[in-house]
Scaffold this motif. Structure first.
Motif, PDB file in Angstrom:
ATOM      1  N   UNK A  63      24.160 -35.077  30.920  1.00 40.23           N
ATOM      2  CA  UNK A  63      24.328 -33.490  31.384  1.00 40.23           C
ATOM      3  C   UNK A  63      25.466 -32.603  31.455  1.00 40.23           C
ATOM      4  N   UNK A  64      25.565 -31.788  32.095  1.00 42.01           N
ATOM      5  CA  UNK A  64      26.609 -30.893  30.988  1.00 42.01           C
ATOM      6  C   UNK A  64      27.820 -30.532  32.880  1.00 42.01           C
ATOM      7  N   UNK A  66      30.484 -31.670  35.482  1.00 40.45           N
ATOM      8  CA  UNK A  66      31.917 -32.190  34.986  1.00 40.45           C
ATOM      9  C   UNK A  66      32.313 -33.781  36.131  1.00 40.45           C
ATOM     10  N   UNK A  96      21.600 -36.910  14.810  1.00 39.48           N
ATOM     11  CA  UNK A  96      22.986 -36.300  14.887  1.00 39.48           C
ATOM     12  C   UNK A  96      23.713 -35.853  13.617  1.00 39.48           C
ATOM     13  N   UNK A 291      28.025 -24.846  24.142  1.00 41.68           N
ATOM     14  CA  UNK A 291      27.014 -24.459  25.011  1.00 41.68           C
ATOM     15  C   UNK A 291      26.024 -25.167  25.324  1.00 41.68           C
ATOM     16  N   UNK A 292      25.815 -25.709  26.693  1.00 39.32           N
ATOM     17  CA  UNK A 292      26.061 -26.804  27.410  1.00 39.32           C
ATOM     18  C   UNK A 292      26.963 -27.741  27.085  1.00 39.32           C
ATOM     19  N   UNK A 294      28.568 -31.253  26.306  1.00 40.61           N
ATOM     20  CA  UNK A 294      28.019 -32.587  26.533  1.00 40.61           C
ATOM     21  C   UNK A 294      29.201 -33.789  26.056  1.00 40.61           C
TER      22      UNK A 294
ATOM     23  N   UNK B  68      35.215 -21.623  34.569  1.00 37.91           N
ATOM     24  CA  UNK B  68      33.938 -23.053  34.665  1.00 37.91           C
ATOM     25  C   UNK B  68      34.805 -24.404  35.077  1.00 37.91           C
ATOM     26  N   UNK B  69      36.015 -25.525  34.976  1.00 38.53           N
ATOM     27  CA  UNK B  69      36.444 -27.114  35.038  1.00 38.53           C
ATOM     28  C   UNK B  69      36.391 -26.430  36.821  1.00 38.53           C
ATOM     29  N   UNK B  72      33.643 -25.935  39.102  1.00 36.21           N
ATOM     30  CA  UNK B  72      33.184 -27.024  39.218  1.00 36.21           C
ATOM     31  C   UNK B  72      33.631 -27.677  40.080  1.00 36.21           C
ATOM     32  N   UNK B  90      25.244 -20.241  38.924  1.00 35.21           N
ATOM     33  CA  UNK B  90      24.963 -21.298  39.832  1.00 35.21           C
ATOM     34  C   UNK B  90      26.425 -21.444  40.803  1.00 35.21           C
ATOM     35  N   UNK B 381      24.118 -19.316  25.121  1.00 33.19           N
ATOM     36  CA  UNK B 381      25.489 -19.554  24.878  1.00 33.19           C
ATOM     37  C   UNK B 381      24.969 -21.145  23.823  1.00 33.19           C
ATOM     38  N   UNK B 382      24.165 -21.568  23.832  1.00 33.45           N
ATOM     39  CA  UNK B 382      23.682 -23.104  23.126  1.00 33.45           C
ATOM     40  C   UNK B 382      23.111 -22.245  22.241  1.00 33.45           C
ATOM     41  N   UNK B 385      25.914 -20.235  20.196  1.00 32.25           N
ATOM     42  CA  UNK B 385      26.661 -21.491  19.193  1.00 32.25           C
ATOM     43  C   UNK B 385      25.987 -22.102  17.889  1.00 32.25           C
ATOM     44  N   UNK B 407      17.031 -27.576  12.187  1.00 31.39           N
ATOM     45  CA  UNK B 407      17.487 -28.218  12.279  1.00 31.39           C
ATOM     46  C   UNK B 407      18.554 -27.345  14.157  1.00 31.39           C
ATOM     47  N   UNK B 414      18.252 -29.514  22.476  1.00 34.04           N
ATOM     48  CA  UNK B 414      19.198 -30.792  22.708  1.00 34.04           C
ATOM     49  C   UNK B 414      19.654 -30.158  24.112  1.00 34.04           C
ATOM     50  N   UNK B 415      20.295 -29.037  23.641  1.00 32.34           N
ATOM     51  CA  UNK B 415      21.588 -28.738  24.450  1.00 32.34           C
ATOM     52  C   UNK B 415      20.839 -28.137  26.003  1.00 32.34           C
ATOM     53  N   UNK B 416      19.705 -27.794  25.962  1.00 36.09           N
ATOM     54  CA  UNK B 416      19.069 -27.656  26.896  1.00 36.09           C
ATOM     55  C   UNK B 416      18.559 -28.765  27.745  1.00 36.09           C
ATOM     56  N   UNK B 418      20.113 -31.183  27.531  1.00 30.93           N
ATOM     57  CA  UNK B 418      20.901 -31.779  28.094  1.00 30.93           C
ATOM     58  C   UNK B 418      21.573 -31.228  29.246  1.00 30.93           C
ATOM     59  N   UNK B 419      21.652 -29.795  29.370  1.00 27.70           N
ATOM     60  CA  UNK B 419      22.073 -29.402  30.507  1.00 27.70           C
ATOM     61  C   UNK B 419      21.189 -29.455  31.741  1.00 27.70           C
ATOM     62  N   UNK B 420      19.777 -29.682  31.510  1.00 34.50           N
ATOM     63  CA  UNK B 420      18.595 -30.419  32.697  1.00 34.50           C
ATOM     64  C   UNK B 420      19.138 -31.275  33.740  1.00 34.50           C
TER      65      UNK B 420
END
Lengths: 327, 420
Positions: A63-64, A66, A96, A291-292, A294, B68-69, B72, B90, B381-382, B385, B407, B414-416, B418-420
């Protein structure tokens, strides 16, 4: 006046005497060592061991988010993702691929940078150990880059190597044409190795110089009296007696090479493509730049790297211990 | 006497602590935005006694990395000026219950309000007021065109026409670069959509690599191989690192530069009268002539202790008169539909800057729905970048174009995930 200072000085220390005596009385003398170690243990625990434990924890989560409480437990998935490869020698076959490109780049960087740096440092130390004019000046010249911030080093070399930089201006003036040094993958890799050697060599020259000066002069005198040629003196006397120092230099430079990041990041940004992306930059990119974020994958990659560094550190410890036993 | 004074002072402090509300506003600026807002907030404070706004000016990097930190862990400012609406959605406060005229705000800012209505946020929530609409588009060095004797492509010209003309100018004048495009997926997305890229699948998920996307990606890589595009910009960095080519354009080393409206102020200031430059407006592909919208906006955060005051401030920021006054001084494009229609009376601008602002403002209504959808996509953003990271690998020959696109698709997925 002196008496007053002495009274204050002794008074300040005597403040602790009674409480320490009471502590020793209650804990016993054999436990007092822990009392003195406690402040350092707390600092190390808080700023070193706790982050290591947190990192291990992060590597098992996804997840993203913290906060660890908000992250999902994924077990060894992050490690499995990193090691999901058709062939470890072919990054394109890995899930990867950028991680394995970074591993390959780091491997080549370590081999080339450490190899050439030790060789050049040794040559420089041997020259600076001789009686030459302006010896002090040249020693300072070699050591000066070590004093510079890595970012400054990178900016200086970027100024030299960029399209309209000093090097290309000189080559253009000499009618040699120009090269995009940092846009060609091979040249970019060459230059990160070169700049890294330039920036760090002085430190190792200094260590080797100390090692050379510790070799007793009478050994060389005896060899000279026997008519031993210079090359043979180097191979038969200098290098064997310098081996423990060389070993320490090698292990130290290996560890620093694996950790290389700042100079390279500023100089090339890991590019072109991923040609100069090393492991630390991969970890930074995955954990913070993209972003997000990892965090789990970045933590797993950093633990893999920590494993490599642990092996190198153990080598250094073994080498140091061996040297102490021999000395 | 002394005792009385002390009691009075204590009572005053206690009263102000009970009624005074201090709002912290974390602000970054491309030009003078925070300074102008700080002045404007004096009006707000006069209209709302008891509420004070403290503007903390920070670098953009702090908005991207520190904010963001802080959010959070439930800390941070009450409001901030941000650009990553999807990523911060959020944490945002819905100001709808606290603003006086939500319907007017909806009518004025509807398109950009949608950018923060993602995830669990309410579909009619008022989370963000964009105070600096940005539009991607091109800039051309008019003096170089005149020196080369090459006709500048007309408004509505295609990417191919601009490439051909820019190369002709470069060869005639001997400057280093014909064209450049900022190193980010945000800038790449506009021509990709113009070439027909849909970007999203039926369920609304990115990133679809279709024929349109592939066509521009192939063209883009080819332009790097034949020297049409400045290799230094994309090949000069790794990963998703952002890099622009503004310095090359300012130094008259570049014929045509695809960037965005936020460069106008900088060009006006740094180029001065060194050479003539123009904003090209939208550049066309076979399917569209779109640019990408974007921009900074003011948002409140749901951890604030003063939600009502934050809501009032959001309402103030959204007002037509306030926006008109601020935009006139910051020289930015309005996101407010009313102001877009009526225009802004920009203060103290050169004819070139005024023309560029007009050209970019005129291009905004032509932007495609896909462009707005991408800007409002929670995980954009995913996409932004991953595109430079992978396409650069194709440009420098590390991967074939097909491998790079495969790729790219996988990285975004993968990024999405991970975020979910």
């Amino acid at each position: 006046m002196t008496a007053l200072f002495r009274t204050l000085y002794e008074g300040a220390f005597n403040i602790f005497e009674k409480p320490m005596r009471m502590l020793q009385y209650s804990l016993g003398a054999h436990r007092m060592a822990w009392v003195f170690l406690l402040p350092n243990l707390l600092i190390f625990g808080l700023f070193t061991y706790l982050p290591i434990l947190l990192n291990i924890w992060y590597s098992t989560t996804g997840g993203d988010r913290i906060l660890l409480g908000d992250r999902d437990w994924v077990g060894g998935d992050n490690f499995a993702t990193l090691f999901d490869c058709g062939s470890y020698l072919d990054p394109n076959s890995c899930r990867r691929d950028l991680f394995w490109r970074a591993v390959h780049n780091t491997g080549w960087f370590v081999v080339l940078q450490v190899g050439f740096m030790i060789l050049l440092s040794l040559i420089a130390a041997l020259i600076l150990n001789r009686t030459i004019p302006l010896k002090g000046f040249f020693r300072a010249v070699f050591f000066y880059p070590v004093l510079l911030s890595p970012v400054v080093v990178a900016l200086i070399w970027k100024w030299i190597l960029q399209r309209n930089g000093v090097l290309n201006a000189g080559m253009d003036w000499a009618g040699m044409g120009t090269v995009n040094w940092l846009l060609d993958p091979s040249w970019a890799f060459f230059w990160i190795v070169f700049v890294s050697i330039w920036a760090n060599m002085g430190f190792y020259v200094l260590i080797l110089l100390a090692g050379l000066q510790a070799i007793p002069g009478d050994v060389y005198e005896a060899a000279e009296m026997d008519g031993t040629p210079a090359w043979r003196r180097l191979v038969r006397i200098t290098l064997p007696l310098l081996t423990p120092t060389l070993l320490v230099v090698m292990v130290l430079s290996l560890i620093r090479a694996v950790q290389a990041f700042d100079e390279i990041y500023v100089l090339t940004g890991g590019g072109p493509g991923s040609a100069t992306t090393l492991l630390i930059q991969y970890i930074y990119d995955v954990g913070f730049a993209t972003r997000p974020r990892q965090f789990g994958l970045a933590a797993a990659a950093s633990l893999v790297m920590a494993g490599v560094l642990l092996v190198l550190t153990l080598l250094q410890l073994a080498a140091t211990r061996k040297r102490a036993e021999e000395g | 006497m002394k005792k009385n004074i002390a009691i009075s002072a204590f009572a005053l402090l206690a009263a102000s602590a009970a009624h005074g509300q201090e709002l912290r506003f974390m602000c970054y600026q491309d030009g003078n935005e925070c300074d102008v807002w700080a002045d404007a907030f004096q009006t707000f404070e006069a209209e709302n006694p008891g509420i004070t706004v403290v503007v903390d000016v920070v670098p953009y990097q702090a908005i991207l990395e520190s904010l963001p930190v802080q959010l959070e862990v439930g800390e941070g400012p009450d409001l901030a000026r941000v650009t990553d609406y999807g990523g911060l959605a959020r944490f945002m406060l819905d100001a709808r219950p606290f603003v006086e005229d939500a319907d007017t705000i909806e009518a004025r800012y509807g398109q950009s309000l949608a950018w923060a209505r993602v995830g669990d946020n309410a579909a009619d929530g008022i989370y963000n007021i964009v105070d600096q609409l940005t539009a991607t588009g091109g800039f051309a060095n008019q003096t170089l065109f005149e020196q080369a004797g090459v006709d500048m492509p007309e408004p509505g010209a295609s990417w191919a026409e601009w490439a051909e003309a820019s190369v002709a100018v470069q060869q005639a004048t001997g400057v280093d670069f014909a064209m450049a495009l900022d190193r980010t997926g945000h800038r790449f997305a506009a021509p990709a959509i113009s070439y027909g890229a849909a970007l999203f699948d039926e369920s609304g998920e990115a990133l679809v690599i279709d024929d349109g996307f592939r066509a521009f990606a192939e063209q883009f890589v080819n332009w790097h191989e034949d020297g049409t595009m400045a290799r230094d910009v994309w090949a000069g960095a790794g990963g998703g690192t952002y890099q622009d080519a503004a310095a090359e354009f300012i130094n008259a080393n570049l014929v045509m530069y695809y960037s965005g409206s936020w460069q106008i102020g900088r060009f006006g200031r740094d180029i001065g009268d060194a050479f003539d430059w123009v904003a090209t407006g939208g550049v066309c592909g076979p399917e569209a002539c779109t640019g990408m919208p974007g921009g900074a906006g003011v948002v409140g955060f749901n951890h604030t202790e003063h939600p009502e005051a934050v809501g009032k401030l959001i309402g103030f920021v959204a007002r037509d008169d306030v926006q008109a006054q601020v935009l006139a001084q910051t020289r930015n494009l309005p996101a407010n539909a009313e102001l877009q229609a009526n225009g802004i009376d920009y203060q103290d601008v050169t004819p070139e800057v005024a023309a560029a602002l007009t050209a970019f403002a005129a291009s905004v209504p032509t932007f495609s729905d896909t462009a707005y959808a991408l800007q409002g996509y929670q995980y954009n953003r995913a996409v932004f970048t991953s595109i430079p990271a992978r396409l650069t690998q194709a440009i420098v020959g590390e991967l074939s174009l097909d491998e790079a696109l495969d790729r790219l698709h996988q990285d975004v997925a993968d990024a999405i995930a991970e975020a979910r």
